[in-house]
Design a protein around this motif. Structure first.
Motif, mmCIF file in Angstrom:
data_model
loop_
_atom_site.group_PDB
_atom_site.id
_atom_site.type_symbol
_atom_site.label_atom_id
_atom_site.label_comp_id
_atom_site.label_asym_id
_atom_site.label_seq_id
_atom_site.Cartn_x
_atom_site.Cartn_y
_atom_site.Cartn_z
ATOM 1 N N ASP A 195 -3.329 -0.993 7.793
ATOM 2 C CA ASP A 195 -4.890 -1.225 7.346
ATOM 3 C C ASP A 195 -5.315 0.063 7.909
ATOM 4 O OD1 ASP A 195 -3.019 -1.764 4.161
ATOM 5 O OD2 ASP A 195 -4.994 -2.829 3.697
ATOM 6 N N GLU A 247 -6.139 1.184 -6.184
ATOM 7 C CA GLU A 247 -5.245 -0.533 -6.178
ATOM 8 C C GLU A 247 -5.376 -0.721 -7.657
ATOM 9 O OE1 GLU A 247 -7.326 -3.446 -4.137
ATOM 10 O OE2 GLU A 247 -7.857 -4.083 -5.511
ATOM 11 N N ARG A 250 1.117 -1.197 -0.319
ATOM 12 C CA ARG A 250 -0.043 -0.292 -0.347
ATOM 13 C C ARG A 250 1.301 1.228 0.038
ATOM 14 N NH1 ARG A 250 -5.885 1.029 2.582
ATOM 15 N NH2 ARG A 250 -5.718 3.503 2.348
#
Lengths: 437, 171
Positions: free
Chosen positions: B3, A203, A176
């Protein structure tokens, strides 16, 4: 006096002694308006710090590091004894297993040009360090870092990049990116567990390719060099496949579309088949479906005060006549647009970002000008005359698109003399737009 | 977890930091307290009552941590706690007011409107140690001139941001 103390509290707090602070405290309690003003100045001060300094973005890594450290078990004699026993067993097992069967860490740092790379809560300076689940890497603005998966896929992090590895990279290669850029050179990936690179808004799923994903403010930009990448926004809207040589930008509120890195807009009729990544504009009105065009349709509406060679000119945009035999198709035709006292407006939907624009004016058959072209509010060509034949004038300018559209104004050059035949229209031949990430 | 943490910090860090700075914590300690807020929140996410926004809960954690922070500074702590309490009351009274922490984009635009020399002065101040005397020495000016200039710039920028936000809200 209290106001002066409040000002000193803002910019030179250490100069206030206890009595000053007591006086300020009493003053603020009595004057809530002044307290509100001081708080707003303190907030502006903090916001200025956030705007103008670097470093606070490392908050995520610092917090992650502290949480990771807190989860580590405390070392006790019992734990050490267990670990020692486990190590002996493990050593025996490893000794008996052929070396190739030992599970290698799936992702390692293979090169780093800068020792300031942060690895969760500790520094990662050593080449060959393994990346673990939950790790974060921050590359300083002038640094760079390359990592390699055990299948040979390489990941290069550009300067100023901040990346998280959110899971066990053995189960799924998942990165990420918070900011900066990642360039990936991937071997063909398993379709059941492909390499996925995500940002806050989009993404990219890698199927075996070379590409770069950059986070630019709230946008995410994907540039594909070779192969094919599936690119989707995280808002549930439908994704697209971006092929080699093309790019796409994920922006909130705008549908995804891929564009060639260099796009040619050929104005006028095109002789022959247009090459790939070329669109032909013959003066038609803008439509959302096409994504480019002029501000109004060609309606034959007269242009007041413009009569040329006994011909009442209209507001229409008219393709020029091709020369026979044709010269280079790029310069053979043009679009006659606008007059000395009349401008026309053209626009094209483009992803936000920087571009290098090349504008070419002229006409293979006639003397033309004075030409005038304004791109994104910047004058590119003004008052230029071109002679008949293959004479043309080309200018380049860097432009920035911030609202999803490139705009161009053509014509309206009234402060220069007309061309040899008394006309004053601009004949635009082409516009080449090269995306500059 | 990474996350989840990243989303939380990205969405709220500007708010949390502004809240901490706005109740009087010196800029050099804002980051440390912000870290403590997130660590505390992530260790015990279940303590945030249902129906309470995480940001509101984190501001509560921040308030308590700031209180402890001032208490630990015994010499000036008592007066600082009083100042901080007054600022907290103001923050609670004006929640959602025009100069909230969503002002960063407007502030960036306002900075760009300043003359280049003023922009450079701001950058030198905020990207350095915020030491007016050191900047003044480099500019051959008295330190007080730099402090006054910084005060004026903050005021000009605050007004510019408040105007921009009010105009955005009305449209």
């Amino acid at each position: 006096v209290i106001r002066q103390l409040a000002e000193r509290f803002l910019h030179d707090r250490d100069s206030l002694d206890e009595a000053d602070l007591e006086a300020l405290a009493s003053g603020l309690e009595e004057d809530p308006e002044l307290a509100g003003e001081l708080r707003r100045m303190l907030v502006i001060d903090e916001l200025l710090g956030q705007c103008l300094t670097t470093g606070h973005e490392r908050l995520i890594e610092r917090v992650a590091g502290r949480l990771t450290a807190a989860r580590r078990p405390r070392s006790t004699p019992m734990v050490w004894a267990s670990l020692a026993a486990a190590a002996i067993v493990l050593a025996l097992v490893v000794w008996r297993i052929p070396r190739s069967r030992v599970d290698a860490p799936p992702l390692r740092i293979v090169s780093t040009g800068d020792p300031q790379v942060m690895h969760a809560d500790r520094m990662a300076t050593a080449v060959d360090r393994a990346i673990e689940a939950g790790d974060a890497l921050v590359v300083p603005p002038l640094g760079a870092l390359t990592l390699r998966y055990d299948d040979g896929t390489t990941v290069t992090l550009g300067g100023g990049t901040n990346v998280f590895f959110s899971g066990d990279q053995r189960q799924q290669k998942r990165l990420r990116i918070v900011r900066g850029s990642i360039t990936i050179e991937a071997v063909p990936q398993s379709t059941s567990a492909p390499l996925v690179v995500s940002s806050a808004v989009a993404e990219a799923t890698v199927l075996g390719t070379r590409f770069t994903l950059r986070v630019q403010g709230d946008d995410a930009r994907l540039d594909v060099d070779t192969g094919l990448v599936r690119f989707a926004k995280l808002d549930g809207s439908e994704g697209i496949e971006v092929a080699g040589g093309r790019f796409a930008v994920a922006t909130a509120g705008q549908p995804l579309a891929s564009f060639p890195r260099t796009l040619l807009v050929k104005f006028g009729a095109m002789t022959g088949e247009p090459p790939s990544d070329t669109v032909v504009d013959t003066g038609a009105h803008f439509t959302a479906e096409r994504g480019y065009g002029w501000s109004h349709p060609n309606l034959g509406e007269p242009l007041p005060g413009v009569v040329w060679n006994g011909w009442q000119r209209t507001k229409d945009r008219i393709p020029t006549i091709p020369r026979v035999p044709a010269v280079d198709p790029l310069f053979d035709t043009a679009l006659s647009v606008g007059w000395a006292n009349h401008t026309e407006h053209w626009r094209m939907r483009l992803p936000n970002g920087g571009y290098l624009a090349t504008v070419c004016v002229g006409d293979a058959l006639d003397d033309q000008g004075p030409h005038r072209v304004v791109l994104q509010g910047a004058v590119v060509i003004d008052g230029v005359l071109t002679a008949a034949g293959s004479s043309h004038q080309m200018r380049q300018i860097p432009v920035s698109v911030t609202d999803g559209e490139l705009t161009m104004e053509v014509g309206g050059c009234s402060s220069f003399p007309p061309s040899s035949d008394g006309s004053s229209d601009t004949t635009i031949q082409f516009l080449r737009i090269t995306s500059v990430p | 977890m990474a996350d989840e943490l990243m989303d939380l910090v990205q969405e709220t860090q500007c708010h949390v930091r502004c809240y901490i700075a706005g109740i009087g914590v010196p800029h050099s300690d804002v980051d440390d307290i912000a870290q403590d807020v997130y660590v505390e929140f992530m260790r015990h996410p279940d303590r945030c009552p249902t129906g309470v926004a995480p940001l509101a809960w984190m501001k509560g954690i921040a308030r308590n941590l700031c209180h402890s922070y001032f208490r630990a500074r015994s010499r000036r702590g008592a007066a600082m706690r009083r100042i901080s309490d007054t600022l907290v009351r103001d923050a609670e009274r004006t929640t959602g007011g025009p100069l909230t922490e969503d002002a960063l984009p407007a502030l960036k635009r306002c900075i760009e409107l300043l003359p280049l020399q003023r922009q450079q002065l701001l950058r030198r101040y905020y990207d350095g140690d915020r030491d007016a005397s050191a900047i003044a020495e480099g500019m051959n000016r008295p330190a007080d001139w730099v402090r006054k200039m910084m005060m004026r710039l903050r005021l000009v920028l605050r007004e510019c941001v408040e105007r921009a936000l009010a105009s955005e809200a009305s449209t």
